[in-house]
Write an enzyme that holds these catalytic residues in place. Structure first.
Site, PDB file in Angstrom:
ATOM      1  CE  LYS A  22      12.345  -1.634   6.175  1.00 41.92           C
ATOM      2  NZ  LYS A  22      11.120  -0.628   6.523  1.00 41.92           N
ATOM      3  CG  ASN A  23       9.632  -3.175   9.028  1.00 45.48           C
ATOM      4  OD1 ASN A  23      10.448  -2.206   8.757  1.00 45.48           O
ATOM      5  ND2 ASN A  23       8.762  -3.713   8.031  1.00 45.48           N
ATOM      6  CB  CYS A 117       3.769   6.362   1.580  1.00 47.63           C
ATOM      7  SG  CYS A 117       4.075   4.615   1.383  1.00 47.63           S
ATOM      8  NE  ARG A 122       2.342   2.547   4.840  1.00 49.19           N
ATOM      9  CZ  ARG A 122       3.668   2.055   5.135  1.00 49.19           C
ATOM     10  NH1 ARG A 122       4.913   2.405   4.213  1.00 49.19           N
ATOM     11  NH2 ARG A 122       4.127   1.038   6.068  1.00 49.19           N
ATOM     12  CG  ASP A 307       6.884  -5.568   4.039  1.00 49.17           C
ATOM     13  OD1 ASP A 307       6.020  -4.851   3.594  1.00 49.17           O
ATOM     14  OD2 ASP A 307       7.080  -5.526   5.273  1.00 49.17           O
ATOM     15  NE  ARG A 399      12.456   3.535   2.795  1.00 47.63           N
ATOM     16  CZ  ARG A 399      11.337   2.994   2.946  1.00 47.63           C
ATOM     17  NH1 ARG A 399      10.681   3.308   1.701  1.00 47.63           N
ATOM     18  NH2 ARG A 399      10.676   2.754   3.925  1.00 47.63           N
TER      19      ARG A 399
HETATM   20  N1  EPU Z   1      -3.712   1.729   8.631  1.00 47.79           N
HETATM   21  C1  EPU Z   1      -4.937   2.634   8.834  1.00 47.79           C
HETATM   22  N2  EPU Z   1      -4.687   3.430  10.080  1.00 47.79           N
HETATM   23  C2  EPU Z   1      -3.526   3.321  10.928  1.00 47.79           C
HETATM   24  C3  EPU Z   1      -2.766   2.443  10.538  1.00 47.79           C
HETATM   25  C4  EPU Z   1      -2.888   1.753   9.452  1.00 47.79           C
HETATM   26  O1  EPU Z   1      -6.105   2.762   8.014  1.00 47.79           O
HETATM   27  O2  EPU Z   1      -3.553   4.287  11.693  1.00 47.79           O
HETATM   28  C5  EPU Z   1      -4.042   0.817   7.586  1.00 47.79           C
HETATM   29  C6  EPU Z   1      -2.835   0.960   6.436  1.00 47.79           C
HETATM   30  O3  EPU Z   1      -2.926   1.995   5.642  1.00 47.79           O
HETATM   31  C7  EPU Z   1      -2.722  -0.317   5.823  1.00 47.79           C
HETATM   32  C8  EPU Z   1      -3.200  -1.485   6.841  1.00 47.79           C
HETATM   33  O4  EPU Z   1      -3.797  -0.659   7.822  1.00 47.79           O
HETATM   34  O5  EPU Z   1      -3.818  -0.399   4.670  1.00 47.79           O
HETATM   35  C9  EPU Z   1      -1.981  -2.091   7.446  1.00 47.79           C
HETATM   36  O6  EPU Z   1      -0.923  -1.030   7.599  1.00 47.79           O
HETATM   37  P1  EPU Z   1       0.030  -1.225   9.093  1.00 47.79           P
HETATM   38  O7  EPU Z   1      -0.275   0.076  10.100  1.00 47.79           O
HETATM   39  O8  EPU Z   1       0.130  -2.452   9.657  1.00 47.79           O
HETATM   40  O9  EPU Z   1       1.358  -0.787   8.221  1.00 47.79           O
HETATM   41  P2  EPU Z   1       2.547  -0.042   8.915  1.00 47.79           P
HETATM   42  O10 EPU Z   1       2.584  -0.511  10.415  1.00 47.79           O
HETATM   43  O11 EPU Z   1       2.758   1.337   8.643  1.00 47.79           O
HETATM   44  C10 EPU Z   1       4.207  -2.101   8.947  1.00 47.79           C
HETATM   45  C11 EPU Z   1       5.572  -2.149   8.175  1.00 47.79           C
HETATM   46  C12 EPU Z   1       5.471  -2.181   6.616  1.00 47.79           C
HETATM   47  C13 EPU Z   1       4.433  -3.433   6.322  1.00 47.79           C
HETATM   48  C14 EPU Z   1       3.307  -3.250   7.069  1.00 47.79           C
HETATM   49  C15 EPU Z   1       2.340  -4.555   6.872  1.00 47.79           C
HETATM   50  C16 EPU Z   1       7.235  -1.124   9.722  1.00 47.79           C
HETATM   51  C17 EPU Z   1       8.002   0.119   9.860  1.00 47.79           C
HETATM   52  N3  EPU Z   1       6.516  -1.131   8.367  1.00 47.79           N
HETATM   53  O12 EPU Z   1       3.858  -0.779   8.299  1.00 47.79           O
HETATM   54  O13 EPU Z   1       6.761  -2.365   6.203  1.00 47.79           O
HETATM   55  O14 EPU Z   1       4.224  -3.587   4.898  1.00 47.79           O
HETATM   56  O15 EPU Z   1       3.538  -3.161   8.574  1.00 47.79           O
HETATM   57  O16 EPU Z   1       2.978  -5.741   7.269  1.00 47.79           O
HETATM   58  O17 EPU Z   1       7.011  -1.931  10.339  1.00 47.79           O
HETATM   59  C18 EPU Z   1       8.480  -2.515   4.378  1.00 47.79           C
HETATM   60  O18 EPU Z   1       9.274  -2.619   5.246  1.00 47.79           O
HETATM   61  O19 EPU Z   1       8.729  -2.335   3.202  1.00 47.79           O
HETATM   62  C19 EPU Z   1       7.045  -2.001   4.771  1.00 47.79           C
HETATM   63  C20 EPU Z   1       6.375  -1.074   3.960  1.00 47.79           C
END
Ligand code: EPU
Length: 419
Positions: A22-23, A117, A122, A307, A399
């Site tokens: 999915k990701n 969320c 996030r 995850d 989801r």
């Molecule tokens: N963060 C910031 N600012 C940003 C972006 C992120 O402070 O602009 C922080 C976040 O709040 C978090 C950390 O950085 O504390 C890491 O977040 P990241 O951006 O890596 O997460 P994401 O890209 O939003 C993806 C996956 C998540 C998975 C995380 C971590 C997708 C669509 N989602 O989220 O998947 O947990 O990386 O590996 O790729 C799930 O599938 O259940 C899921 C939540």
């Protein structure tokens, strides 16, 4: 609202196939907005977040044809509305992945801010700071981010203050059509980032270093159509491995990529699980003796995936000793703990650490799913518990897990969906 009814205590046996990730599929679908030519994708999981992303692409003006076998054809000949409305973004945070592709392709984008969320705040500030470095002018208005780059984006050095998976993907997608060279430092190294880079390179992008912390991108004038098969879902595979170990089963998880699961496999082996590759793209899992507690800390890839934290915690309730589980990625990712307690687990949360004492005999109970991976941990716990568990709000699990109840049923689980 659908529920799962699970009669636990049966050892899983046989084969469980893994779907596409999915990701990886989410950013790959967003990347299709970068070309006016059709892109054909294979092994796209038919889960709710993917349907949401497909509707979002259609909203922007792309044609999307999705077949039941996981083949999806996206043709973004024209982008008529470079926008992601709140109604879509509020149900799926990953909608912010269209920001980079839309600005790169059309010079502007209007994307709703995601808001909070269940697992943490996030924010997307790092996506925005990166786009500003590439020359986009960003305003916030009425809950929307407006990004403008009428003359096009230009390459720059973008350093991420903290590692972000979708942030890295978003910026990589923006930079492929920017003028000149972009260097992303402190970039995410997740296999999903590599999959997006592989698709972009097939489309004609010039990218080096995906899978390392420094990614170099030389912008090109235009990208073309292609076809691509999505990598297997390592989180789904990990969930099945844990389910098999929880129930002391004997399972072959097929169609997976063992190399993407190293940190989980090492922890499971330390805990006394016999798990390892069998043939190509398959992992065999068995539990020869009793399980031992091990400590675990979530980290960015190649560390232990956040995850899989909730599912691993469920496994540790069955291990003898004390396990310290530390969540370092999200600030509120222990929502499964109160539900596991209702099933008889012995867990105490102190800040970002959960202390799990085991082994306990889990007993079925009515429980509530709170987010995608928390729900998965309740499913694996229920499979190992005595008696019946009813899990409410399984729309969370829908989801991201494709036909999970069918797959588990094939491996001998007693699980049914009740409307
Ligand atoms: N963060 C910031 N600012 C940003 C972006 C992120 O402070 O602009 C922080 C976040 O709040 C978090 C950390 O950085 O504390 C890491 O977040 P990241 O951006 O890596 O997460 P994401 O890209 O939003 C993806 C996956 C998540 C998975 C995380 C971590 C997708 C669509 N989602 O989220 O998947 O947990 O990386 O590996 O790729 C799930 O599938 O259940 C899921 C939540």
């Amino acid at each position: 609202m659908d529920k799962f009814r699970i009669a636990g205590g049966r050892a899983l046996a046989g084969e469980i196939p893994v779907s596409g990730a999915k990701n990886a599929a989410l950013p790959v679908l967003a990347a299709c907005l970068l070309t006016e030519e059709p892109v054909t994708l294979h092994r796209i999981p038919r889960v709710r977040d993917i349907r949401t992303m497909e509707s979002l692409l259609q909203y922007t003006g792309a044609e999307v044809d999705a077949a039941a076998d996981g083949t999806v054809r996206v043709h973004a000949a024209k982008i008529t509305a470079p926008e992601a409305p709140y109604e879509v973004v509020k149900t799926m945070r990953a909608s912010s992945l269209v920001l980079g592709p839309l600005v790169a392709r059309t010079g502007r984008a209007r994307v709703s801010l995601p808001g909070g969320c269940n697992i943490g705040d996030r924010p997307i500030n790092l996506h925005l700071a990166g786009l500003e470095r590439l020359g986009a002018v960003i305003h916030q208005d009425q809950g929307y981010i407006e990004a403008q780059a009428p003359g096009g984006l230009r390459g720059a050095v973008v350093h991420f203050d903290r590692i972000t998976v979708t942030g890295t993907e978003d910026l990589m997608m923006a930079a492929v059509l920017a003028r000149g060279e972009t260097v992303l430092t402190n970039a995410a190294r997740e296999p999903e980032v590599v999959d997006v880079a592989n698709l972009l390179m097939k489309m004609g992008a010039k990218i080096e270093g995906a899978g390392t912390s420094t990614i170099k991108i030389s912008g090109v004038e235009r990208l073309s159509g292609t076809s691509h098969t999505i990598i297997p879902d390592r989180i789904e595979a990990g969930t099945f491995l844990i389910a098999a170990a929880m129930t002391r089963g004997d399972v072959l998880v097929t169609g997976c990529e063992p190399e993407h699961l190293t940190s989980l496999l090492v922890k499971m082996q330390q805990a006394g699980v016999d798990v390892g590759p069998e043939g190509t793209g398959a992992l065999r899992v068995r539990v020869p003796g009793s399980l031992r507690s091990v400590d675990m800390k979530t980290e960015e890839h190649p560390g232990f995936a956040t995850d899989l934290q909730a599912q691993f915690m469920a496994l540790m309730t069955q291990a003898s000793g004390i396990s310290f589980i530390t969540e370092t990625i999200f600030e509120n990712r222990f929502m499964h703990v109160p539900e596991l307690l209702r099933m008889g687990a012995n867990i105490r949360v102190e800040g970002r650490q959960a202390i799990v004492a085991g082994p306990v005999k889990l007993a079925g109970a009515p429980v509530m799913a709170s987010d995608l991976r928390a729900s998965a941990s309740l499913v694996v716990a229920a499979l190992a518990a005595r008696g019946e568990t009813v899990i409410d709000r399984v729309y969370h699990i829908d989801r991201g897990y494709e036909k999970i109840e069918e797959k588990l049923r094939h491996a001998g689980a007693q699980i049914e969906r009740i409307a």
